[in-house]
Design a protein around this motif. Structure first.
Motif, PDB file in Angstrom:
ATOM      1  N   GLY A   6       0.802  -1.215   0.000  1.00 56.86           N
ATOM      2  CA  GLY A   6       0.000   0.000   0.000  1.00 56.86           C
ATOM      3  C   GLY A   6       0.833   1.262   0.000  1.00 56.86           C
ATOM      4  O   GLY A   6       0.289   2.353  -0.008  1.00 56.86           O
ATOM      5  N   GLY A   7       2.123   1.178  -0.012  1.00 61.40           N
ATOM      6  CA  GLY A   7       2.955   2.365  -0.016  1.00 61.40           C
ATOM      7  C   GLY A   7       3.342   2.783  -1.418  1.00 61.40           C
ATOM      8  O   GLY A   7       4.261   3.561  -1.588  1.00 61.40           O
ATOM      9  N   GLY A   8       2.652   2.290  -2.455  1.00 63.04           N
ATOM     10  CA  GLY A   8       2.998   2.605  -3.851  1.00 63.04           C
ATOM     11  C   GLY A   8       2.467   3.952  -4.281  1.00 63.04           C
ATOM     12  O   GLY A   8       1.909   4.719  -3.497  1.00 63.04           O
ATOM     13  N   HIS A   9       2.651   4.234  -5.542  1.00 65.31           N
ATOM     14  CA  HIS A   9       2.208   5.504  -6.117  1.00 65.31           C
ATOM     15  C   HIS A   9       0.706   5.475  -6.379  1.00 65.31           C
ATOM     16  O   HIS A   9       0.130   4.447  -6.704  1.00 65.31           O
ATOM     17  N   MET A  10       0.094   6.642  -6.287  1.00 63.78           N
ATOM     18  CA  MET A  10      -1.324   6.768  -6.596  1.00 63.78           C
ATOM     19  C   MET A  10      -1.493   7.010  -8.094  1.00 63.78           C
ATOM     20  O   MET A  10      -0.590   7.517  -8.757  1.00 63.78           O
ATOM     21  N   SER A  11      -2.642   6.647  -8.608  1.00 66.24           N
ATOM     22  CA  SER A  11      -2.945   6.896 -10.021  1.00 66.24           C
ATOM     23  C   SER A  11      -3.137   8.385 -10.237  1.00 66.24           C
ATOM     24  O   SER A  11      -3.661   9.082  -9.372  1.00 66.24           O
ATOM     25  N   PRO A  12      -2.735   8.891 -11.404  1.00 68.49           N
ATOM     26  CA  PRO A  12      -2.959  10.312 -11.695  1.00 68.49           C
ATOM     27  C   PRO A  12      -4.463  10.603 -11.767  1.00 68.49           C
ATOM     28  O   PRO A  12      -5.276   9.720 -11.973  1.00 68.49           O
ATOM     29  N   SER A  13      -4.812  11.869 -11.650  1.00 69.09           N
ATOM     30  CA  SER A  13      -6.225  12.254 -11.624  1.00 69.09           C
ATOM     31  C   SER A  13      -6.907  12.019 -12.970  1.00 69.09           C
ATOM     32  O   SER A  13      -8.107  11.832 -13.028  1.00 69.09           O
ATOM     33  N   TRP A  14      -6.157  12.026 -14.076  1.00 64.34           N
ATOM     34  CA  TRP A  14      -6.741  11.837 -15.388  1.00 64.34           C
ATOM     35  C   TRP A  14      -6.811  10.372 -15.793  1.00 64.34           C
ATOM     36  O   TRP A  14      -7.327  10.036 -16.848  1.00 64.34           O
ATOM     37  N   PHE A  15      -6.316   9.465 -14.982  1.00 64.91           N
ATOM     38  CA  PHE A  15      -6.309   8.047 -15.315  1.00 64.91           C
ATOM     39  C   PHE A  15      -7.722   7.475 -15.216  1.00 64.91           C
ATOM     40  O   PHE A  15      -8.456   7.738 -14.273  1.00 64.91           O
ATOM     41  N   VAL A  16      -8.097   6.684 -16.208  1.00 58.94           N
ATOM     42  CA  VAL A  16      -9.397   6.021 -16.224  1.00 58.94           C
ATOM     43  C   VAL A  16      -9.148   4.525 -16.272  1.00 58.94           C
ATOM     44  O   VAL A  16      -8.426   4.027 -17.131  1.00 58.94           O
ATOM     45  N   ALA A  17      -9.750   3.834 -15.356  1.00 62.45           N
ATOM     46  CA  ALA A  17      -9.586   2.382 -15.295  1.00 62.45           C
ATOM     47  C   ALA A  17     -10.283   1.736 -16.486  1.00 62.45           C
ATOM     48  O   ALA A  17     -11.268   2.270 -17.008  1.00 62.45           O
ATOM     49  N   PRO A  18      -9.787   0.589 -16.941  1.00 59.75           N
ATOM     50  CA  PRO A  18     -10.435  -0.098 -18.061  1.00 59.75           C
ATOM     51  C   PRO A  18     -11.886  -0.442 -17.732  1.00 59.75           C
ATOM     52  O   PRO A  18     -12.209  -0.861 -16.635  1.00 59.75           O
ATOM     53  N   GLY A  19     -12.744  -0.226 -18.695  1.00 60.08           N
ATOM     54  CA  GLY A  19     -14.156  -0.519 -18.523  1.00 60.08           C
ATOM     55  C   GLY A  19     -14.973   0.662 -18.035  1.00 60.08           C
ATOM     56  O   GLY A  19     -16.200   0.591 -17.995  1.00 60.08           O
ATOM     57  N   GLU A  20     -14.363   1.755 -17.640  1.00 52.29           N
ATOM     58  CA  GLU A  20     -15.087   2.937 -17.181  1.00 52.29           C
ATOM     59  C   GLU A  20     -15.153   3.968 -18.302  1.00 52.29           C
ATOM     60  O   GLU A  20     -14.364   3.957 -19.233  1.00 52.29           O
ATOM     61  N   GLY A  21     -16.102   4.884 -18.207  1.00 51.75           N
ATOM     62  CA  GLY A  21     -16.250   5.929 -19.210  1.00 51.75           C
ATOM     63  C   GLY A  21     -15.235   7.036 -19.014  1.00 51.75           C
ATOM     64  O   GLY A  21     -14.831   7.356 -17.899  1.00 51.75           O
ATOM     65  N   ASP A  22     -14.806   7.624 -20.124  1.00 49.63           N
ATOM     66  CA  ASP A  22     -13.821   8.695 -20.079  1.00 49.63           C
ATOM     67  C   ASP A  22     -14.484   9.984 -20.541  1.00 49.63           C
ATOM     68  O   ASP A  22     -14.588  10.262 -21.736  1.00 49.63           O
ATOM     69  N   SER A  23     -14.941  10.788 -19.603  1.00 55.11           N
ATOM     70  CA  SER A  23     -15.645  12.028 -19.952  1.00 55.11           C
ATOM     71  C   SER A  23     -14.687  13.082 -20.505  1.00 55.11           C
ATOM     72  O   SER A  23     -15.077  13.893 -21.348  1.00 55.11           O
TER      73      SER A  23
END
Length: 130
Positions: A6-23
């Motif tokens: 759990g001490g890894g890097h966080m995803s950037p704010s613009w990252f969209v996980a696969p299967g989700e919509g990208d507005s």
């Protein structure tokens, strides 16, 4: 092991996980489409103005042709086309203008937007009061 706990890097704010919509992608596509529409509308308005200003001049068809070629070079990547393609379009427009301008005084009929001089004289108020 520390990154897996759990001490890894966080995803950037613009990252969209696969299967989700990208507005953000849809907003960007709509913005690009509107920008292209605005650019074409501005070129069309300028083309109409330039055609109106060039009416009756020897370059009545060449100027709009050159504006269309400039629009195509600005919007689309035409670097992979040979330079002879736009040059041939400009030369065709120049020859059409040259023939229209120089054949006007000969016996061959040339289609013009101006009314016939005989009908224009008959419609004047002076001709009806004679």
């Amino acid at each position: 092991m520390a990154t897996e706990a759990g001490g890894g890097h966080m995803s950037p704010s613009w990252f969209v996980a696969p299967g989700e919509g990208d507005s953000l992608a849809w907003i960007s596509l709509i913005f690009i489409g509107l920008a292209l529409y605005g650019l074409v509308s501005l070129y069309a308005a300028f083309d109409r103005w330039a055609e109106h200003q060039s009416k009756g001049t020897p370059l009545a068809k060449t100027i709009p042709t050159m504006l269309t070629i400039a629009l195509l070079y600005e919007i689309f990547p035409l670097g992979h086309f040979n330079i002879l393609l736009p040059l041939s379009a400009i030369l065709i427009a120049l020859m059409a203008d040259w023939s229209r301008f120089h054949l006007r005084g000969q016996d061959t009929p040339v289609a013009e937007d101006t009314p016939d001089t005989d009908t224009a004289k008959a419609d004047t108020p002076e001709a009806t009061h004679v």
